[in-house]
Structures are given as C-alpha cells and as structure tokens.
Design an enzyme around this catalytic site. Sequence first.
Site, short mmCIF file in Angstrom:
data_model
loop_
_atom_site.label_atom_id
_atom_site.label_comp_id
_atom_site.label_asym_id
_atom_site.label_seq_id
_atom_site.Cartn_x
_atom_site.Cartn_y
_atom_site.Cartn_z
N TYR A 1 -21.26 38.40 10.97
CA TYR A 1 -21.71 38.35 9.70
C TYR A 1 -21.93 36.81 9.16
O TYR A 1 -20.74 35.98 9.22
CB TYR A 1 -20.98 38.90 8.59
CG TYR A 1 -21.67 38.71 7.42
CD1 TYR A 1 -22.65 39.27 6.86
CD2 TYR A 1 -21.05 37.97 6.08
CE1 TYR A 1 -23.18 39.12 5.44
CE2 TYR A 1 -21.45 37.64 4.97
CZ TYR A 1 -22.67 38.04 4.57
OH TYR A 1 -23.00 38.00 3.37
N HIS B 1 -31.62 31.91 -2.47
CA HIS B 1 -30.78 31.95 -3.59
C HIS B 1 -30.68 31.17 -4.74
O HIS B 1 -29.95 31.27 -5.58
CB HIS B 1 -29.33 32.05 -2.83
CG HIS B 1 -28.99 33.01 -1.85
ND1 HIS B 1 -29.88 33.53 -1.14
CD2 HIS B 1 -27.88 33.98 -2.13
CE1 HIS B 1 -29.18 34.85 -0.32
NE2 HIS B 1 -27.97 35.12 -0.98
N ASN C 1 -21.25 30.24 -0.60
CA ASN C 1 -20.32 31.28 -0.65
C ASN C 1 -18.99 30.76 -1.06
O ASN C 1 -18.12 30.29 -0.23
CB ASN C 1 -20.06 31.92 0.88
CG ASN C 1 -20.15 33.58 0.56
OD1 ASN C 1 -19.64 34.22 1.37
ND2 ASN C 1 -20.74 33.87 -0.59
N TYR D 1 4.35 30.84 -42.42
CA TYR D 1 4.08 30.94 -40.77
C TYR D 1 3.43 30.03 -40.13
O TYR D 1 3.73 29.47 -38.90
CB TYR D 1 3.52 32.49 -40.62
CG TYR D 1 4.64 33.56 -40.90
CD1 TYR D 1 5.68 33.64 -41.29
CD2 TYR D 1 4.07 34.91 -40.55
CE1 TYR D 1 6.56 34.62 -41.53
CE2 TYR D 1 4.91 35.72 -40.66
CZ TYR D 1 6.21 35.88 -41.05
OH TYR D 1 7.02 36.97 -41.43
N ARG E 1 5.92 27.29 -39.98
CA ARG E 1 7.03 27.65 -39.45
C ARG E 1 7.15 28.18 -37.76
O ARG E 1 8.23 27.82 -37.11
CB ARG E 1 7.88 28.89 -40.52
CG ARG E 1 9.29 28.85 -40.05
CD ARG E 1 9.99 30.02 -40.75
NE ARG E 1 9.38 30.55 -41.90
CZ ARG E 1 9.26 32.14 -42.21
NH1 ARG E 1 10.20 32.69 -41.49
NH2 ARG E 1 8.71 32.37 -43.27
N PHE F 1 -14.21 34.95 -1.90
CA PHE F 1 -15.31 34.49 -2.71
C PHE F 1 -15.17 35.20 -4.14
O PHE F 1 -15.83 34.64 -5.07
CB PHE F 1 -16.67 34.45 -2.23
CG PHE F 1 -16.78 36.08 -1.82
CD1 PHE F 1 -16.99 37.10 -2.88
CD2 PHE F 1 -17.12 36.34 -0.36
CE1 PHE F 1 -17.10 38.38 -2.30
CE2 PHE F 1 -17.36 37.67 0.00
CZ PHE F 1 -17.33 38.73 -0.93
N GLU G 1 -22.49 44.73 -2.99
CA GLU G 1 -21.69 43.89 -4.03
C GLU G 1 -21.48 44.86 -5.39
O GLU G 1 -22.25 44.31 -6.19
CB GLU G 1 -22.25 42.61 -4.07
CG GLU G 1 -22.48 41.93 -2.74
CD GLU G 1 -23.16 40.80 -2.77
OE1 GLU G 1 -23.44 40.06 -3.65
OE2 GLU G 1 -23.51 39.97 -1.66
#
Length: 535
Positions: A55, A85, A199, A283, A286, A343, A429
């Site tokens: 791959y 991409h 990637n 508060y 404090r 990734f 995915e």
Amino acid sequence: MTDRVVLDGESLSVADVVAVARDDAPVSVADDARAAIRESRARVDDVLESDEAVYGVNTGFGDLVDTRVPREQVDELQANLLRSHAAGAGRDLDREEVRAMLVSRANALAKGYSGVREVVVDHLVALLEEGVHPVVRSRGSLGASGDLAPLAHLSLVLVGEGEARVDGVDGVLAGDEALAAAGVDPLTLRAKEGLALINGTQLSVGLAALAVHDAERVLRAADAAGALTTEVTMGTTAACDPAIQSVRPHAGQAASARNVKRLTDGSEIVESHRNCDRVQDAYSIRCLPQVHGAVRDAVTHLRDAVAVELNSATDNPLVFPPGHVDRRTSGTGHADVVSGGNFHGEPLALRLDYVTSALTELAAIAERRVDRLLNPHVQEDHLPPFLTPESGVQSGYMIAQYTAAALVNECRATGRASTDNTPVSGNQEDHVSMSATAAYATRRTVERVRTVVAIELLCAAQAAEFVDEDLAHGVGTGATYEAVREVVPPLSTDRPPHPDVEAVDALVETGVLDRAIGDALDDAGVVETRSGALE
C-alpha cells in the site's frame, strides 16, 4: 539572529515551531537523520524490486487500496496523488501557519520511517529558507489519513505545480514560477513520496503548537490581570498562600498562586487593607488559582501531546528496519512496510477541544472580574461607576464589558469537533478525528480570550487611578500597570475604547507585557522560573 533549528525527528519543540513560523529561524537537517532517511529509502527500493503489492508504493489509495499500479506508473501515481487530493476550500492559510506545517512535516520525514529520499526533506527545508510559502486552502482536512487536502496543496509546489507566495515578490505565483524565483528546482516524486508528504497531522500539530504558545502567554497575562484587579479592588492575596495549595497540590493551581504572590510582592495597596472587616473576596478573585490553574493543566496536557506529535512518524505505511515488526503482520518479505493508523489526529483533537473549553472558562472568570471593576452595585466605594470620574454624563468603560461578554459567548458557542464523524472514501475511512477543525477552534478561542484579558487589564489599570497614590503597587502589578499606561493614557473623558482594547491586546500578543513583568521581577530579585518571571 534566531538560533538555528536542526531537524532530527526527535527534538522539535513548540518553541522551535514558533521560532521558524514567526521569527524565520534558519533550519537544517541533522546528519544522523540523513542516514536514517537514506536507510529507509533503500528499503522502499527493495520493495519495488520485489514487485510485491505494498500500500502506498504500488497500489491505489483509500477505497482503491486493492487496485494494483504497474511499475512504470508508480512515479505518476505519486504526482497524481498530490493533484487529486488538493481539493481544499476556504481561506488561504497565513504565512506562519504554512511555515509551521512545513517545519513539522520536514521533521516527521527526517525521523526516517517514511521511505522518502533526502531531496524531499531538503526541498521542504528550502521552501522555509528561501521564503516560498505555498498557497494552502484551510478547509478539507478530516484529521485522519492525515491533513490530506491542506498537505496536498502544500506539497504541489515542490513539483512545480500549485501556487505560492515568495518573500519579496508581489502577488501569488504559479508553483514553478515560485521555485524559479527562489532558485529551487522542482522535484520529480518517486514511489511512496507523494503519500509520505500528505499522510500526516502536520496542519493539526502545527496549529496546535502555535496555540499552545499563545495560550500560555494569555495565561500569564490573565494572572497579571487578576493580580492587578485583586489589588485595586482591595482584595486579599491570602487565597494564594502556599499552605492552601499544598493540601490540594494541582500543579497549575500552585503555579497561578505563585504568580499572584510574585506579582503583588511588596504591594502597599494589599498591605493597606490586610486587617479590614472583609473576610473573603468573591469567587472570581478568591478562586483565581483554582480556575486559572485548571486551565493551565489543560494547556499542559495539550503541550504534552504536541511534543510527542511533533516528533512522531505519522504517515502510512511506515517503513521499519528488518526484524522490528512481527512478520505475521508485515506485508513483504524484503522490508517491513506496515500499514497502520498513526495519521489519525485523535490524540490532538480531544485535547484541543479540552483546551478550547478550558480557555472559555478563563475568559468567563476574567469577564466577571471586569464586572466587579465596573459595576456600581458590587464595586468598592473608592471606585466610581464604570471607572469614569463623571459617571452619568460619561459612560467610561461600560461597553467594554459588553465586548467581553460577547466574546465569552462566542467561546461558549464553539462546537466540539472531535466528537463529530463523517465517513469518507467509500466507508474505508469510516472514523475521522476532525483534529484540524479542533485546532482552528482553539486558535480562534485563544484570540477571543486574549481580548477579554486585555479588557480586564485595561479596566484594572483605570481602577488604579482611583487608589491612594501614596500606596505603591506590587513589583509585578506595578510593571503591569506601567505597561498598560505606555500604550493607553488614563480615561479622563469619554473616547472610543476600541483603540485602547487593541493596544493592550497587542501588549499580550507580542510578549511585551511578559517582558515588562519579567524585567521588573528580575530587577527586584524575585525568583524567576524556567518560563520567565511568571510560570
């Protein structure tokens, strides 16, 4: 000149990323890293010779994982990967964001598990050194399979495609023109290299590194603002006593308490009312150590993840030396090239969302202290309504609180990115992290919180004008007041407050306030810490 940052895949820090992204620190690659890169590439070449299906080397991507690519098209596959991409949208990343991506991607590849040639890493460094900044569309990352679309936009310029801006050259240039202007030759990618470039989590971690640095600066400013508010509202620093922190020893809480004590060291204002009738403050004053401290711990949690991620191999597949991987899970007999999920941005996404929520609380408590400075129904008798000497005919800083309240609301309305999921790539995915979305949200939140803290600093400095002038501030609160007064005069009559807010915001953003406080505490002999005068 800023110190050189040497990339070895092991020691890149948040400070290094900031130095490269914002100060143009020079960058080079360590000799040991070069050896690791060469060894990793040799193993990829062995796989190519074996002609086995691996791959990212000779197969398709995503749902096309089972599609075999002929050897003569392996190089074409890598270039096509970048082209296909680069599908981002939205605004262009700014210069510092692109530089943060470049240096973190170069460092990840320098670790020696990605199977690229040295020339690929050298070209990434060359873009930094020559001021070539790819045009990167900000939207498109899902934070799994890496920050694919933004990294593809970034990487296209390496092969002379895409677009870039070049320091000293007007406008946007085509990728090949940008490289030519900088004297850099375009790359021809080889097997595995396109995938290795895109990637990874380098958009997410680059943005996260900048966010950590900026959030820590805002935290120190918030401690300074809170200390000055405590002082000018005639509050007490008893809640910051080390004894209280010692029986609830959260690190962040103790650090914020120490900061307030350092800042108010030598304060005659605090001493002047030590024996007054009031036993406890509200508060927002404090509980400053507890709230600010919890935010500190959240930011530290993110810093720890960023430190690991900056020096991690986050692409897929990864290339290991023979014998490092169980052969039952390895895909080849010639080299251990193993597919996994490094990734996936979840380690960053969850902590980024956590920090976004935590910083929102910092803004919320600062806004409540602003109210105590301005509100005639709760403020001290020595302070006029809305901190103007002629309230009624004048409104003073009344509307500055509106801005603070609006910013707190915006922080609270920021969604949690990491709990969302949209499957992609034919459901291959099927779970993504949205880490880049989380990083953008954190950076926006840091900016909003910084402005709220600036408003508190502005109002606290104005309140100081109504304190007995014969009483001295603390060493650090005095430096804080003087830093504000360097850029904003006292408010004697109504004027538009927005320039005042912007000027004080810039004091925090640029580190001027940090340095002013540090110099004052150093001169006074107050012990410094590793982070400067304040933690």
